[in-house]
Design a protein around this motif. Structure first.
Motif, short mmCIF file in Angstrom:
data_model
loop_
_atom_site.label_atom_id
_atom_site.label_comp_id
_atom_site.label_asym_id
_atom_site.label_seq_id
_atom_site.Cartn_x
_atom_site.Cartn_y
_atom_site.Cartn_z
N UNK A 1 44.92 -28.34 -37.64
CA UNK A 1 43.88 -28.07 -36.84
C UNK A 1 43.89 -26.79 -36.42
N UNK A 2 43.51 -25.92 -36.66
CA UNK A 2 42.95 -24.59 -37.07
C UNK A 2 44.74 -23.30 -36.60
N UNK A 3 45.08 -23.76 -36.65
CA UNK A 3 46.52 -22.83 -36.22
C UNK A 3 47.97 -22.56 -37.55
N UNK A 4 48.24 -21.86 -37.95
CA UNK A 4 49.05 -21.53 -39.53
C UNK A 4 50.36 -22.24 -38.91
N UNK A 5 50.62 -23.38 -40.01
CA UNK A 5 52.25 -24.15 -39.30
C UNK A 5 53.07 -23.90 -39.66
N UNK B 1 45.18 -18.26 -48.68
CA UNK B 1 46.99 -17.49 -50.32
C UNK B 1 46.95 -16.43 -49.19
N UNK B 2 48.08 -16.71 -49.60
CA UNK B 2 48.78 -15.39 -48.65
C UNK B 2 48.93 -14.06 -48.89
N UNK C 1 51.94 -19.15 -60.11
CA UNK C 1 52.72 -18.47 -59.06
C UNK C 1 51.46 -17.97 -57.85
N UNK C 2 51.73 -18.59 -56.98
CA UNK C 2 50.79 -18.83 -55.53
C UNK C 2 51.73 -19.15 -54.68
N UNK C 3 50.98 -18.30 -53.06
CA UNK C 3 52.27 -18.95 -51.72
C UNK C 3 50.61 -19.09 -50.71
N UNK C 4 50.74 -19.69 -50.33
CA UNK C 4 49.55 -20.14 -49.12
C UNK C 4 50.49 -20.72 -48.44
N UNK C 5 49.85 -20.07 -46.80
CA UNK C 5 49.77 -20.56 -45.33
C UNK C 5 48.82 -21.40 -45.32
N UNK C 6 49.37 -22.99 -45.14
CA UNK C 6 48.97 -23.87 -44.18
C UNK C 6 48.62 -24.22 -43.01
N UNK C 7 47.29 -24.46 -42.89
CA UNK C 7 46.81 -24.08 -41.16
C UNK C 7 45.96 -25.82 -41.61
#
Length: 163
Positions: free
Chosen positions: A78-82, A25-26, A70-76
């Motif tokens: 291979x352990x990298x935020x892409x 979650x952002x 209503x939610x924002x996610x950062x997608x990882x």
């Protein structure tokens, strides 16, 4: 599973694990989260198609205080935020996503959209349709949406219905 006040779509304890992605979650206090949003919004394509992404993210998060969809996610990957992916509920369940410029062209956008859409349908029976709003000139996003199974239902509106 019934929707509860404040429940987040994918995450339990702020993280969710999928076949390929980890979604967090952002959180604007985390540097890699801020950097991911900044890189996408600073890129010419990101600005053109997503507008002022930082403001959009904060608006979606603000709605999330009272609305569970209503939610924002950062997608990882291979352990990298892409990239990021979000869902917001106004009249529709609308998904918005973006991939950092250096990770584009690797089909990560389509893969992320597919996993996220499947998880929403799997977890929430009340969601029968997801929508994307894609500019007609955003060819790569249109291709990704169609690859996942979204169909154009109106000019610049794509829909995926529960199967």
């Amino acid at each position: 599973m019934p929707k509860e006040q404040g429940q987040k779509i994918i995450c339990q304890n702020k993280k969710a694990y999928h076949d390929y992605f980890i979604l967090e979650e952002y959180d604007n206090t985390k540097e890699d989260h801020k950097r991911t949003i900044l890189e996408i919004s600073s890129d010419a394509e990101g600005r053109m198609y997503l507008g002022d992404l930082r403001t959009t993210v904060e608006c979606i998060k603000g709605f999330g205080d009272n609305e569970s969809f209503n939610c924002v996610y950062i997608a990882y990957y291979n352990d990298t935020a892409v990239g990021f992916i979000s869902i917001s509920e106004n009249c529709d369940y609308e998904i918005c996503s973006g991939i950092r410029p250096k990770y584009r062209g690797e089909h990560l956008g389509a893969l992320l959209l597919q996993e996220f859409s499947e998880k929403i349908f799997e977890k929430y029976n009340e969601v029968d349709e997801l929508k994307l709003y894609i500019d007609n000139t955003n060819i790569s996003s249109i291709k990704s949406a169609k690859l996942v199974g979204y169909e154009e239902i109106e000019d610049e509106i794509y829909s995926l219905r529960r199967r």
